[in-house]
Every structure is written in C-alpha cells, then in structure tokens.
Design a protein around this motif. Structure first.
Motif, PDB file in Angstrom:
ATOM      1  N   GLY A  71       0.952  -1.287   0.140  1.00 55.86           N
ATOM      2  CA  GLY A  71      -0.020   0.023  -0.016  1.00 55.86           C
ATOM      3  C   GLY A  71       0.635   1.376   0.164  1.00 55.86           C
ATOM      4  O   GLY A  71       0.059   2.245   0.018  1.00 55.86           O
ATOM      5  N   ASP A  72       2.072   1.157  -0.099  1.00 52.14           N
ATOM      6  CA  ASP A  72       3.165   2.441   0.008  1.00 52.14           C
ATOM      7  C   ASP A  72       3.731   2.458  -1.154  1.00 52.14           C
ATOM      8  O   ASP A  72       3.684   1.531  -2.065  1.00 52.14           O
ATOM      9  N   THR A  73       4.014   3.506  -1.670  1.00 49.81           N
ATOM     10  CA  THR A  73       4.669   4.015  -2.897  1.00 49.81           C
ATOM     11  C   THR A  73       6.199   4.694  -2.715  1.00 49.81           C
ATOM     12  O   THR A  73       6.332   5.649  -1.710  1.00 49.81           O
ATOM     13  N   SER A  74       7.118   3.988  -3.326  1.00 51.44           N
ATOM     14  CA  SER A  74       8.491   4.513  -3.287  1.00 51.44           C
ATOM     15  C   SER A  74       8.916   4.766  -4.555  1.00 51.44           C
ATOM     16  O   SER A  74       8.197   4.298  -5.277  1.00 51.44           O
ATOM     17  N   TYR A  75       9.994   5.354  -4.762  1.00 53.32           N
ATOM     18  CA  TYR A  75      10.569   5.653  -6.129  1.00 53.32           C
ATOM     19  C   TYR A  75      11.993   5.177  -6.540  1.00 53.32           C
ATOM     20  O   TYR A  75      12.902   5.431  -5.602  1.00 53.32           O
ATOM     21  N   LEU A  76      12.235   4.688  -7.650  1.00 55.11           N
ATOM     22  CA  LEU A  76      13.458   4.304  -8.098  1.00 55.11           C
ATOM     23  C   LEU A  76      13.972   4.889  -9.332  1.00 55.11           C
ATOM     24  O   LEU A  76      13.246   5.039  -9.963  1.00 55.11           O
TER      25      LEU A  76
END
Length: 568
Positions: A71-76
């Motif tokens: 449910g979380d969003t991170s960025y690469l």
C-alpha cells in the motif's frame, strides 16, 4: 524526489532467490511507470517471465519508476533508456513479469552482484521470451528491418559469389541501390551489438525478439540475414556478432568465446570474463569473486584452463598471448607473463598462425595448432612448464646468437643506408656460402610486408643500397637476379624501426643450412632461448615470426629438460 520516498532494496532471502518486477499495464505511453518488485526462489515454482537485454546507455538516472509495496509507494531512479524500453514493453490490459538487471539487481551491493551474476545465464535461459532492445527507431529503421527479413528468406546458394549477388539484389530492391549497405553498417553500430553482456543473454534465450522502436524481428532471422551479409566479403565485428548469435554455444570454450567476441565492451575489466560465464559448462565454470582485482580473475581463469585443458588447449593460450598481449602491471608487482590481457581487443601485428590481417573474418577458431608433436605444456604448482622435443629443436631449444633493432626513426637517409648495409653484412658474410640465408631473410621480410600492407614499410631507394643488394644477389643467386622477392630487402631499415630481427644458432654445430631467422615485436638479447611453435602448413620451417617463437630468458627458471619461458 523526497528522500523518504526513495526505494530501498530488501536483502535477498536465499541463495537461489531472484527479483522480478511486475510491470503494471497502461493504455497511454505517457502514463507514469509503476510496478512491484517481488522475490522468488528458483527452487520453487517461478512465474512465467520475460527478460530484457539492452545497452545501459548514458548512466544518468533522470527518470522515476514507481514501486508499490504494502500500500505504500516509493521511487527508484532509472535511466532514460530503461524508461523508454519499459514503456514500449508494458502491456495495455494486464501486468506481466520482467527481469531487467538495472532494477532486479541491487547495483550498489557488490556481494549480491557476485552471487547473482552467475545466475544470469539461467535467468535468460529459463525466460519464456527475451526482449532485445536496440533503442528508438530512426528514419531508416523500417527499410533496415524489411531488408533483414527478406534477406533471411534467401535460400542458401553456392558458390559464395552467387549468394552475394542474391543479397545485393535484395538490397537494391529495398534501398534502391547497393549503398544500402551503409545503412546496415549504421544499424550495426547501435551499442547493443558491441556490448559484452548481450552474448549470453541472446545465446541462451529459448525465444528472442529484437526490437528497435516499434519494429521487431525474431533473433534467428537476424542471425541468418547477417550470415547472408557476410558473403559480401566485408568484415565487420558487429556483423560477425549478429551471425554468431544464431549458432549453438554449448560446445564453445571460454577461450573461443573470448576470441570470437574480443571487441565486446563492458565497463569493468573483470566483466570481460563474468559476462561469458553463463555459456561455459559447469565443470569449467569458476567461482566469481567480484571483490578480487581484475588481473587476478584473469589469472584464475587461465589457471583453470591450464589445469583442465589438454595440450592443444594450453597452446591456444599462447595464441591469446600473441593477439591480446600479456597482462601488464607495474614492475614492482611480480606477476606471471602467461596471463593474457583480455581487456584488450585482438590485434595481428605479424602473421602469427594466420595470414589474414583482419581478425573479424569468419575463419574458424584455431582449436588445433598442429604443434602438439613439437612441444608439451604442463601446469604444476602455478607454473607453466614447457617441454620441447629434442627431435624438434635440440635438447635445449634454440638460442639467439644475434639480434638487432633500430627502435626509432633514423635521422638521415645516408645514416639509414649505412646501418642497413651493416646489418646485411652481418647477415650475409662474403666468406660463407650464404645462398640459403639470402633466400630465408628475403622470404621472411616479403611475408611480413605483404601481410602488413602498411605504408610504414617503406622501401629505401638509395643508389648505394641498391648496388649493395644487387651485388649480394649476383654473387649468391645469379640465376634468380630478377626475382621480386629481393625487393623486400629494401624495407629492412623501415621494419627494424618497429621490430627486432634475430638469428638462431644452428640446430647442428657447424651447419650453415639450418640457421633460422625471425621477426619479433619484442627486443631480444643474445642467449634468449626460442621454442619453435611454427605451423608447417602456414610457412616454411626456415621462417619464424613473433607468434611462432616463444622467448625464454636465460635467467628464468630452468632445470634439466624443461623451461619456463617468457609466457611463464
């Protein structure tokens, strides 16, 4: 991008664990890229996935990839090239699994890379599809792909000239003229064809498709088309790569892979070996230590080859030394000279085992050199030992009795002529019967000049030198005075600025007719022992070249019947 949103890799949970991305679909190419990154163990049932083979391109990480987890969003951060290919490969309606090294490997973790890199061959070999991404299309892509598809359908024809005419006909049909070959060369210059990691990625694929923007072609058809192009007798490393990607690699050794794909580039010298490990059989595969210095990896590789290979295989290493050169480290570092420097591309400065100048022709790899009956190589206690046969070169080998090299351009033509005449005086003393000496040296120089075909091999046109050469020929070989072979003597001064000319002692004391000569790119000294490795099918036994002699320093390891030469 806020630092708290930066994606952090979870450590791999097991030795056989691999990561995949589950790429979300999109109906519009401009929609943001999003995915999940999921671990699987290879011992478990792995989902159907596709692998991506591509060239990294500019290492500027300027684009974002959304990574969703619980449910979380991170960025690469990813490169522009990876962003473009993911947008092209994602589906319209359903998610699908991909393996791509820039995302599925933690590029900042050297230990993880050392554990994962040996698995890459299996990762590509077990993928249901390998997508080969060449980059975006250009104005000529449509015609290039049309030509490749049509050329792959041309049936095999012999002789080669007939096949070449059929290929040219296809080229004219698609491009309007035979100048379409220039467009094919531009296409082959795309970075993917020169990248080293693509070799195992493409060769191990069950199915592979080559993409260039919106155009695509199955890899087997590309390989067939490349073989057709080769009949045009135009040697190109990239075309050779295309043709080789269509052949089975199961029976190729590490030496043959390094030889064939010598120009394939990679960022790290150690990857010159690592990128090919997936194609080597398990019993010849070595454990990769990414923390080791690259030269140590090369040493470990060749040590493994010496231990496991037969005599022909060990002799092949000598050819690698001649064409790649040995690893060169600072003088204060003791290092064996039998380790080839595979970070270089192959070069043929002299006619070693082959009289073909261009190493990227489609001549076969020299698996058997025809030298096994002459010498034996053994490898014991990390030392290369060279045993030569008394019937070949005497019980102690053959020693250098004379060597000369100018080493730098001579200041005046008069001084050049004087030095060349002094050398000829030494080679052909007037008091001896030197008929065979004149023939041997003239033939050797002629062979070198014809092989090199270089403007640097200039003839010295000097009246004094011409008169001297005519006098030698008229006295020793009056019946052959008009033979063009003796013109090569005029190039001696030019060749000695770059090479060393040497003479070996007679194989039998007092024998004039068994004296041999050679040309070497290294400076030799009187007393150096030369081990004959000549190939009788290529040249007369009286002629030697740099690759046909293995230098043995007198102060190196020697005892009784064997010696460790310069290749030790």
């Amino acid at each position: 991008m806020p630092t708290f949103n930066k994606f952090h890799y979870e450590p791999l949970g097991a030795e056989d664990a691999v990561r995949f991305i589950l790429l979300d679909p999109a109906t519009c190419e401009e929609d943001p890229l999003s995915c999940s990154i999921i671990q699987y163990q290879r011992s478990e049932q792995i989902v159907d996935y596709s692998a991506v083979s591509y060239a990294w391109g500019d290492p500027e990480f300027s684009r974002n990839l959304e990574v969703k987890y619980d449910g979380d969003t991170s960025y690469l951060r990813i490169t522009h090239n990876v962003d473009t290919l993911l947008r092209r490969l994602r589906a319209f309606s359903e998610s699908h699994y991909l393996w791509i090294d820039a995302i599925c490997l933690n590029q900042m973790d050297e230990d993880e890379k050392a554990q994962q890199v040996p698995l890459m061959g299996r990762i590509f070999g077990e993928a249901k599809m390998v997508h080969i991404w060449l980059g975006p299309e250009d104005d000529m892509t449509a015609k290039v792909f049309a030509f490749l598809k049509l050329a792959s359908l041309v049936p095999e024809a012999k002789p080669q000239s007939k096949m070449a005419r059929l290929v040219v006909d296809v080229m004219i049909k698609i491009f309007g003229s035979s100048r379409g070959f220039c467009e094919l060369m531009d296409f082959s210059e795309r970075p993917w064809f020169s990248r080293r990691w693509i070799i195992q990625e493409a060769c191990l694929a069950q199915r592979a498709t080559v993409h260039c923007g919106g155009y695509s072609i199955p890899l087997p058809l590309l390989a067939i088309a490349a073989k057709r192009i080769q009949t045009l007798d135009i040697s190109s490393y990239q075309i050779k790569v295309m043709a080789n990607l269509g052949r089975p690699m199961a029976k190729l050794t590490m030496l043959e892979l390094l030889w064939n794909f010598h120009e394939a580039r990679c960022l790290e010298p150690k990857d010159r070996i690592a990128a090919l490990l997936g194609l080597v059989t398990d019993d010849h595969r070595l454990r990769l230590d990414y923390t080791a210095q690259w030269a140590e990896l090369y040493k470990k590789t060749v040590s493994n080859i010496f231990r496991l290979g037969d005599n022909d295989t060990r002799l092949q290493v000598l050819l690698h030394l001649f064409e790649f050169g040995p690893v060169s480290l600072p003088e204060d570092i003791a290092y064996p000279s039998w380790v080839p420097d595979w970070s270089n591309s192959r070069q043929r400065r002299l006619p070693y085992h082959s009289h073909i100048r261009n190493p990227d022709t489609y001549e076969p790899y020299p698996t058997s050199l025809g030298h096994s009956a002459k010498i034996d190589l053994t490898f014991c206690h990390n030392t290369l030992q060279i045993h030569w046969r008394a019937s070949t070169s005497g019980p102690r080998g053959r020693r250098v009795v004379w060597a000369t090299r100018f080493g730098s351009p001579l200041q005046t033509q008069g001084r050049s002529t004087e030095q060349v005449i002094n050398v000829l005086d030494r080679l052909f003393p007037p008091t001896s019967d030197s008929t065979l000496r004149v023939l041997a040296v003239s033939s050797l120089l002629k062979m070198i000049v014809e092989f090199r075909h270089s403007r640097r091999d200039q003839e010295f046109n000097n009246p004094a030198l011409d008169m001297y050469i005519r006098s030698i020929i008229s006295q020793r070989l009056p019946k052959l005075s008009n033979t063009s072979i003796f013109k090569s003597l005029r190039t001696l001064g030019s060749l000695l600025q770059e090479f060393c000319l040497f003479e070996l002692e007679s194989s039998e004391p007092g024998s004039e007719t068994s004296t041999d000569y050679g040309i070497s790119s290294q400076q030799l000294q009187v007393g150096d022992v030369m081990i004959p490795l000549w190939n009788g099918e290529r040249m007369a036994d009286t002629l030697y070249s740099d690759s046909n002699m293995l230098k043995k320093k007198q102060n190196r390891h020697t005892n009784n019947h064997h010696a460790c030469g310069k290749a030790c």
